[in-house]
Design an enzyme around this catalytic site. Structure first.
Site, PDB file in Angstrom:
ATOM      1  N   PHE A 140       0.924  -1.245   0.012  1.00 48.88           N
ATOM      2  CA  PHE A 140      -0.044   0.177  -0.013  1.00 48.88           C
ATOM      3  C   PHE A 140       0.948   1.222  -0.033  1.00 48.88           C
ATOM      4  O   PHE A 140       1.955   1.215   0.896  1.00 48.88           O
ATOM      5  CB  PHE A 140      -1.024   0.138   1.316  1.00 48.88           C
ATOM      6  CG  PHE A 140      -1.934   1.154   1.182  1.00 48.88           C
ATOM      7  CD1 PHE A 140      -2.953   1.106   0.494  1.00 48.88           C
ATOM      8  CD2 PHE A 140      -1.628   2.165   1.949  1.00 48.88           C
ATOM      9  CE1 PHE A 140      -3.907   2.155   0.573  1.00 48.88           C
ATOM     10  CE2 PHE A 140      -2.250   3.537   1.948  1.00 48.88           C
ATOM     11  CZ  PHE A 140      -3.501   3.430   1.335  1.00 48.88           C
ATOM     12  N   ASP A 225       9.349   2.725   1.303  1.00 55.44           N
ATOM     13  CA  ASP A 225       8.018   3.308   1.921  1.00 55.44           C
ATOM     14  C   ASP A 225       7.894   3.144   3.673  1.00 55.44           C
ATOM     15  O   ASP A 225       7.237   1.980   3.820  1.00 55.44           O
ATOM     16  CB  ASP A 225       6.662   2.854   1.258  1.00 55.44           C
ATOM     17  CG  ASP A 225       5.501   3.523   1.686  1.00 55.44           C
ATOM     18  OD1 ASP A 225       5.493   4.128   2.821  1.00 55.44           O
ATOM     19  OD2 ASP A 225       4.482   3.414   1.229  1.00 55.44           O
ATOM     20  N   LYS A 254       2.646   9.849   8.346  1.00 56.81           N
ATOM     21  CA  LYS A 254       2.017   9.263   9.739  1.00 56.81           C
ATOM     22  C   LYS A 254       2.680   9.706  10.836  1.00 56.81           C
ATOM     23  O   LYS A 254       2.212  10.801  11.282  1.00 56.81           O
ATOM     24  CB  LYS A 254       2.074   7.645   9.661  1.00 56.81           C
ATOM     25  CG  LYS A 254       0.863   7.399   8.545  1.00 56.81           C
ATOM     26  CD  LYS A 254       0.399   5.639   8.765  1.00 56.81           C
ATOM     27  CE  LYS A 254      -0.923   5.549   7.779  1.00 56.81           C
ATOM     28  NZ  LYS A 254      -0.593   4.905   6.593  1.00 56.81           N
TER      29      LYS A 254
HETATM   30  C1  LIG Z   1      -0.956   5.314   5.183  1.00 62.53           C
HETATM   31  C2  LIG Z   1       0.077   4.942   4.245  1.00 62.53           C
HETATM   32  C3  LIG Z   1       0.420   5.574   2.911  1.00 62.53           C
HETATM   33  C4  LIG Z   1      -0.687   6.710   2.662  1.00 62.53           C
HETATM   34  O1  LIG Z   1      -0.511   7.801   3.574  1.00 62.53           O
HETATM   35  P1  LIG Z   1      -1.553   9.125   3.262  1.00 62.53           P
HETATM   36  O2  LIG Z   1      -1.104   9.880   4.341  1.00 62.53           O
HETATM   37  O3  LIG Z   1      -2.689   8.505   3.777  1.00 62.53           O
HETATM   38  O4  LIG Z   1      -1.440   9.715   2.016  1.00 62.53           O
HETATM   39  C5  LIG Z   1       1.377   5.281   2.139  1.00 62.53           C
HETATM   40  N1  LIG Z   1       2.067   4.262   2.291  1.00 62.53           N
HETATM   41  C6  LIG Z   1       2.113   3.138   3.559  1.00 62.53           C
HETATM   42  C7  LIG Z   1       2.872   2.279   3.806  1.00 62.53           C
HETATM   43  C8  LIG Z   1       1.043   3.607   4.383  1.00 62.53           C
HETATM   44  O5  LIG Z   1       0.815   2.899   5.570  1.00 62.53           O
END
Ligand SMILES: *Cc1c(COP(=O)(O)O)cnc(C)c1O
Length: 407
Positions: A140, A225, A254
């Site tokens: 994701f 990521d 986050k």
């Molecule tokens: C939450 C998340 C995102 C997206 O972040 P947003 O602030 O919602 O755009 C991208 N990568 C990972 C691994 C995530 O957990």
């Protein structure tokens, strides 16, 4: 004074686009690892705003940083340098592999910048053919069209076609599959060091080491990521630090802002050079308010005591969750790192993670799911042991009732 209108949970369905289905209660106040709703009901928060509230709710250091900055300067535009952004960038650089920082407002935007930079860097150094991004299934990376396409979950791209081209997906933790997919046309390989939304699956050490070697052999950039795994969540400042290698680009968001929206892309001098003046940008990225808060969050999370505390709290959660799993036969495995914990359900409870969330709420504890088959916990990194114990007791009561009802 702002004029206040009467609103309830029912208002949500009247006024909001129907892409979310929030809980039946409305939280109005938080402190540490506790939340209160409109009825004054108290909850222990094991959800942490989906790994965002890393210092819990309304931490005094965050409140102080925000209010101090709020009286000084809110916004400038990228036509000016601002002090909070430069300070935060220095802190990130001094404590990671990175030599340069780009600020955004969210995880998706940090990843969008990472993927665009990887394409641009490959064009600049290798020519127009090197455009492919290799990603993994179940990953994701956000909800913009580019990031959702790099993400490996079809349910999130369905209906949004045509998708951006030159993106491949291979199974996660499968080095041979990556070896077969990567080529001299690959500009970047991207993984989450712990797959979050996809079910709390950590990468193995051999996999990460192997990816680094494959990327080096093919002149591809390795992108981590760390939007969910980053900023202390795993007990390391960033999860890559536990693997003994470094990526070329890292995205973080986050926990970085502890609840104030901010994202960042970290990279090396050499790669950063491809983002020349005017090639990428963001109106709010590097906003003084966001950076002032993130700077305060960074100071606390990066302390050795907090990072050690995350590892100790992991053990406490794991023991309690495994006991619940044993006593009720509900968990096949309790896994994850630090305070990013997943409990995979047994065959009897397959795809019922939502029922566990509902059962937990009824007992006053908030938990998450990571896909339909994994119960997820991502609490504050500062959660007191007493709150862990009380929350696990409440969760145990919820699971007991759920199991009794099903019998
Ligand atoms: C939450 C998340 C995102 C997206 O972040 P947003 O602030 O919602 O755009 C991208 N990568 C990972 C691994 C995530 O957990």
């Amino acid at each position: 004074m702002t004029q206040h209108l009467p609103v309830t949970r029912a208002t949500f369905d009247e006024v909001m686009v129907p892409n979310y289905a929030p809980a039946a209660f409305v939280p109005v106040r938080g402190a540490g690892s506790r939340l209160w709703d409109t009825e004054g009901r108290e909850y222990i928060d094991f959800a942490g705003g989906i790994a965002v509230n890393a210092l819990g709710h309304c931490h005094p250091a965050m409140v102080a940083a925000l209010t101090e900055q709020a009286g000084k300067l809110w916004h400038l535009s990228n036509g000016f340098a601002n002090e909070p952004a430069m300070e935060l960038a220095k802190k990130l650089i001094n404590n990671t592999f990175a030599e340069k920082v780009f600020f955004a407002n969210s995880g998706a935007e940090a990843n969008e910048a990472a993927f665009k930079l990887a394409r641009k860097y490959a064009k600049d150094h290798y020519g127009p053919e090197k455009v492919e991004i290799v990603s993994t299934f179940n990953s994701f990376h956000g909800r913009t069209l580019f990031t959702v396409s790099v993400g490996g979950q079809e349910k999130y791209t369905k209906g949004y076609e045509p998708l951006p081209p030159a993106i491949k997906h291979v199974p996660y933790n499968d080095l041979e599959a990556m070896r077969a997919a990567i080529s001299d046309k690959t500009c970047a390989v991207v993984i989450e060091p712990v797959q979050g939304e996809g079910g709390i699956t950590p990468a193995t050490a051999e996999y990460v080491k192997g990816l680094r070697e494959l990327c080096d052999a093919h002149g591809a950039l390795l992108i981590f990521d760390e939007v969910q795994s980053g900023m202390g969540r795993t007990g390391e400042l960033y999860a890559y630090m536990g693997y003994g290698i470094a990526p070329d680009i890292l995205s973080t968001a986050k926990a970085l802002g502890g609840g104030f929206p901010i994202g960042a892309m970290l990279t090396t001098d050499k790669v950063a050079k491809s983002f020349t003046v005017g090639t990428h940008g963001s109106t709010y990225g590097g906003n003084p308010l966001a950076c002032a808060v993130a700077s305060a969050v960074f100071d606390i999370i990066s302390s050795p005591e907090v990072l050690e505390g995350v590892k100790a709290k992991h053990a406490r959660f794991k023991a309690g969750l495994e006991a619940i799993g044993r006593d009720f036969g509900v968990f096949k495995e309790v896994r994850g790192k630090g305070l990013l914990i997943g409990c995979e359900l047994t065959a009897d409870w397959k795809d019922k993670a939502k029922d566990f969330m509902t059962a937990a709420v009824a007992e006053g504890v908030l938990i998450l799911q990571a896909g339909p088959n994994v119960v997820r916990l991502a609490p504050s990194l500062l959660i007191p042991d007493a709150d862990i114990d009380a929350g696990l007791e409440a969760f145990r009561r919820g699971v007991a009732k759920l199991v009794r009802k099903a019998a």
